[in-house]
Design an enzyme around this catalytic site. Structure first.
Site, PDB file in Angstrom:
ATOM      1  CG  ASP A  40      -2.203   0.843   0.896  1.00  0.00           C
ATOM      2  OD1 ASP A  40      -3.295   0.266   0.916  1.00  0.00           O
ATOM      3  OD2 ASP A  40      -2.083   2.061   0.610  1.00  0.00           O
ATOM      4  CB  VAL A  76      -0.178  -0.761  -8.258  1.00  0.00           C
ATOM      5  CG1 VAL A  76      -0.583  -1.621  -7.072  1.00  0.00           C
ATOM      6  CG2 VAL A  76      -1.084   0.454  -8.403  1.00  0.00           C
ATOM      7  CG  ASN A  99      -7.958  -4.316  -3.017  1.00  0.00           C
ATOM      8  OD1 ASN A  99      -9.180  -4.415  -3.037  1.00  0.00           O
ATOM      9  ND2 ASN A  99      -7.328  -3.503  -2.156  1.00  0.00           N
ATOM     10  CB  SER A 151     -16.378  -1.249  -9.969  1.00  0.00           C
ATOM     11  OG  SER A 151     -17.456  -0.484  -9.488  1.00  0.00           O
ATOM     12  CE1 TYR A 164     -13.071   2.853  -8.892  1.00  0.00           C
ATOM     13  CE2 TYR A 164     -15.376   2.392  -9.377  1.00  0.00           C
ATOM     14  CZ  TYR A 164     -14.230   2.145  -8.641  1.00  0.00           C
ATOM     15  OH  TYR A 164     -14.259   1.202  -7.644  1.00  0.00           O
ATOM     16  N   GLY A 165     -15.321   3.820 -14.343  1.00  0.00           N
ATOM     17  CA  GLY A 165     -16.043   2.755 -15.049  1.00  0.00           C
ATOM     18  C   GLY A 165     -15.218   2.199 -16.200  1.00  0.00           C
ATOM     19  CE  LYS A 168     -12.122  -0.660  -9.720  1.00  0.00           C
ATOM     20  NZ  LYS A 168     -10.885  -1.327  -9.257  1.00  0.00           N
ATOM     21  CB  ALA A 197     -18.659  -0.554   4.972  1.00  0.00           C
ATOM     22  NE  ARG A 199      -8.875   5.424   1.314  1.00  0.00           N
ATOM     23  CZ  ARG A 199      -7.611   5.826   1.245  1.00  0.00           C
ATOM     24  NH1 ARG A 199      -7.095   6.553   2.211  1.00  0.00           N
ATOM     25  NH2 ARG A 199      -6.866   5.500   0.211  1.00  0.00           N
TER      26      ARG A 199
HETATM   27  P1  NAD Z   1      -9.753   1.952  -0.039  1.00  0.00           P
HETATM   28  O1  NAD Z   1      -9.500   3.349  -0.423  1.00  0.00           O
HETATM   29  O2  NAD Z   1     -10.005   1.645   1.396  1.00  0.00           O
HETATM   30  O3  NAD Z   1      -8.571   0.995  -0.512  1.00  0.00           O
HETATM   31  C1  NAD Z   1      -7.786   1.234  -1.641  1.00  0.00           C
HETATM   32  C2  NAD Z   1      -6.340   1.124  -1.220  1.00  0.00           C
HETATM   33  O4  NAD Z   1      -5.510   1.242  -2.363  1.00  0.00           O
HETATM   34  C3  NAD Z   1      -5.947   2.244  -0.243  1.00  0.00           C
HETATM   35  O5  NAD Z   1      -5.418   1.690   0.947  1.00  0.00           O
HETATM   36  C4  NAD Z   1      -4.914   3.029  -1.037  1.00  0.00           C
HETATM   37  O6  NAD Z   1      -3.885   3.598  -0.228  1.00  0.00           O
HETATM   38  C5  NAD Z   1      -4.370   1.992  -1.995  1.00  0.00           C
HETATM   39  N1  NAD Z   1      -3.749   2.601  -3.167  1.00  0.00           N
HETATM   40  C6  NAD Z   1      -4.243   3.606  -3.931  1.00  0.00           C
HETATM   41  N2  NAD Z   1      -3.390   3.899  -4.923  1.00  0.00           N
HETATM   42  C7  NAD Z   1      -2.340   3.039  -4.808  1.00  0.00           C
HETATM   43  C8  NAD Z   1      -1.153   2.842  -5.555  1.00  0.00           C
HETATM   44  N3  NAD Z   1      -0.849   3.606  -6.611  1.00  0.00           N
HETATM   45  N4  NAD Z   1      -0.305   1.869  -5.166  1.00  0.00           N
HETATM   46  C9  NAD Z   1      -0.577   1.097  -4.080  1.00  0.00           C
HETATM   47  N5  NAD Z   1      -1.686   1.257  -3.325  1.00  0.00           N
HETATM   48  C10 NAD Z   1      -2.552   2.218  -3.686  1.00  0.00           C
HETATM   49  O7  NAD Z   1     -11.001   1.457  -0.922  1.00  0.00           O
HETATM   50  P2  NAD Z   1     -11.658   0.013  -1.102  1.00  0.00           P
HETATM   51  O8  NAD Z   1     -13.104   0.249  -1.196  1.00  0.00           O
HETATM   52  O9  NAD Z   1     -11.129  -0.959  -0.137  1.00  0.00           O
HETATM   53  O10 NAD Z   1     -11.155  -0.353  -2.571  1.00  0.00           O
HETATM   54  C11 NAD Z   1     -10.465  -1.541  -2.906  1.00  0.00           C
HETATM   55  C12 NAD Z   1     -10.729  -1.879  -4.359  1.00  0.00           C
HETATM   56  O11 NAD Z   1     -12.091  -2.256  -4.524  1.00  0.00           O
HETATM   57  C13 NAD Z   1     -10.505  -0.712  -5.312  1.00  0.00           C
HETATM   58  O12 NAD Z   1      -9.929  -1.200  -6.510  1.00  0.00           O
HETATM   59  C14 NAD Z   1     -11.891  -0.210  -5.579  1.00  0.00           C
HETATM   60  O13 NAD Z   1     -11.968   0.475  -6.796  1.00  0.00           O
HETATM   61  C15 NAD Z   1     -12.667  -1.498  -5.573  1.00  0.00           C
HETATM   62  N6  NAD Z   1     -14.090  -1.366  -5.330  1.00  0.00           N
HETATM   63  C16 NAD Z   1     -14.569  -1.068  -4.104  1.00  0.00           C
HETATM   64  C17 NAD Z   1     -15.940  -0.988  -3.916  1.00  0.00           C
HETATM   65  C18 NAD Z   1     -16.525  -0.752  -2.552  1.00  0.00           C
HETATM   66  O14 NAD Z   1     -17.762  -0.868  -2.410  1.00  0.00           O
HETATM   67  N7  NAD Z   1     -15.734  -0.456  -1.538  1.00  0.00           N
HETATM   68  C19 NAD Z   1     -16.811  -1.135  -5.000  1.00  0.00           C
HETATM   69  C20 NAD Z   1     -16.296  -1.447  -6.248  1.00  0.00           C
HETATM   70  C21 NAD Z   1     -14.930  -1.574  -6.398  1.00  0.00           C
END
Ligand code: NAD
Length: 303
Positions: A40, A76, A99, A151, A164-165, A168, A197, A199
């Site tokens: 991360d 990443v 992720n 997503s 984003y769409g 994804k 759930a 941030r």
């Molecule tokens: P989150 O913000 O809690 O987690 C995302 C993590 O990715 C963060 O800890 C962030 O620091 C890290 N990150 C961002 N850019 C980065 C980089 N360049 N290199 C390394 N780490 C990096 O959000 P989440 O909801 O846990 O999201 C996780 C994944 O799930 C994401 O890909 C998000 O798009 C996808 N997603 C989440 C939901 C949802 O309902 N929460 C829905 C659809 C898709």
């Protein structure tokens, strides 16, 4: 009783595992005996800044629970460094869970190149870089599992999320082809469209629903897809709140015009209902199946 799913000799990289869904996945894999690389960058939900403590905290949690993990703080977009870190720490890579993600929500008419590019870079280029660096290792060892995080915003669209769409659903396109290319080396590739759930979704989901959508309810599917027990590949799964289901393409039976006799927009208009009718719809599993109706139409009107 189903056999226990274990990862005792396996190394799992989870990107963006310092919080949210990634943290839940990391804890789950560690519980199942994997050696985990908790990657991360530790930036904001909009992709600003960096902070090593996010990944470090999750590693600490895993160690406290008796598991094995190392932290990695690279972006990443420097995927090869993350994979090298895994090799330095544990000597192999068996699973990559892509992720990491950020949001730069804006309606399309307000979209700026920087918002478009950054979302593309973190989600698509980032997932490409990490997976590309791990791919030769997986091929060589004849084992690999890759999970991409798509997503519902990509599958169905979501107002204000064109960047984003795009990213994804792009990852699902990548999933389909890597599944084909990986199969002969026992590399299976799937995608999830999670709801949890975190941030990222805080404030978007009503509080009483939000608190029930615990991120750890997504992780059992991810752990299963990454396991030796799983033979699924090329799949897309919606998952959240303890529910999960598989998504597939559906295409109408369609209408075949005579290519030699000629047809025009008016003929398309006249057949519109039938073109869009899902009665006797097809569910093509691959390109060859997808082209069957088109080929049959050419044959029907040949000669
Ligand atoms: P989150 O913000 O809690 O987690 C995302 C993590 O990715 C963060 O800890 C962030 O620091 C890290 N990150 C961002 N850019 C980065 C980089 N360049 N290199 C390394 N780490 C990096 O959000 P989440 O909801 O846990 O999201 C996780 C994944 O799930 C994401 O890909 C998000 O798009 C996808 N997603 C989440 C939901 C949802 O309902 N929460 C829905 C659809 C898709």
């Amino acid at each position: 009783m189903t056999e226990a799913i274990r990862f005792d000799d396996k190394v799992v990289i989870i990107t963006g595992a310092g919080g949210g869904l990634g943290r839940a996945h990391a804890l789950a894999f560690a519980r199942h005996g994997a050696r985990v690389v908790v990657n991360d960058l530790g930036g904001s939900a909009q992709g600003e800044g960096a902070n090593a403590s996010a990944a470090d905290r999750v590693v600490e949690e895993i160690r406290q629970a008796g598991g094995t993990a190392v932290a990695n703080h690279d972006s990443v977009t420097d995927g090869e460094k993350i994979v090298q870190h895994a090799l330095d720490a544990f000597g192999r890579v068996d699973v990559v869970v892509n992720n990491a993600g950020i949001l730069r929500d804006k309606t399309f008419h307000k979209m700026e190149d920087a918002d478009w590019d950054l979302v593309y870079r973190v989600h698509v280029e980032g997932a490409y870089k990490v997976t590309r660096a791990a791919w030769p290792l997986m091929r060589e060892q004849g084992y690999g599992r890759v999970i991409f995080t798509a997503s519902t915003s990509g599958i169905y669209g979501n107002f204000g999320q064109s960047n984003y769409g795009m990213a994804k659903l792009g990852l699902y396109g990548l999933t389909r082809t890597l599944a084909l290319e990986g199969r002969k080396n026992n590399i299976l590739v799937n995608a999830i469209a999670p709801t949890g759930a975190t941030r990222m979704t805080e404030g978007l989901i009503p509080p009483q629903v939000f608190e029930q959508l615990k991120p750890e309810l997504v992780s059992p599917l991810v752990v299963y897809l990454a396991s030796e027990a799983c033979q699924e590949t090329s799949g897309l799964f919606e998952v959240g709140g303890g529910w999960m289901g598989k998504v597939r393409w559906e295409r109408s039976l369609g209408v075949g015009f005579d290519p030699k006799a000629g047809f025009d927009a008016e003929d398309v208009a006249a057949s519109w209902q039938q073109i869009c009718s899902f009665e006797n719809a097809a569910h093509p599993a691959d390109n060859i199946e997808a082209l069957k109706e088109m080929m049959a139409n050419l044959q029907k009107h040949a000669g």
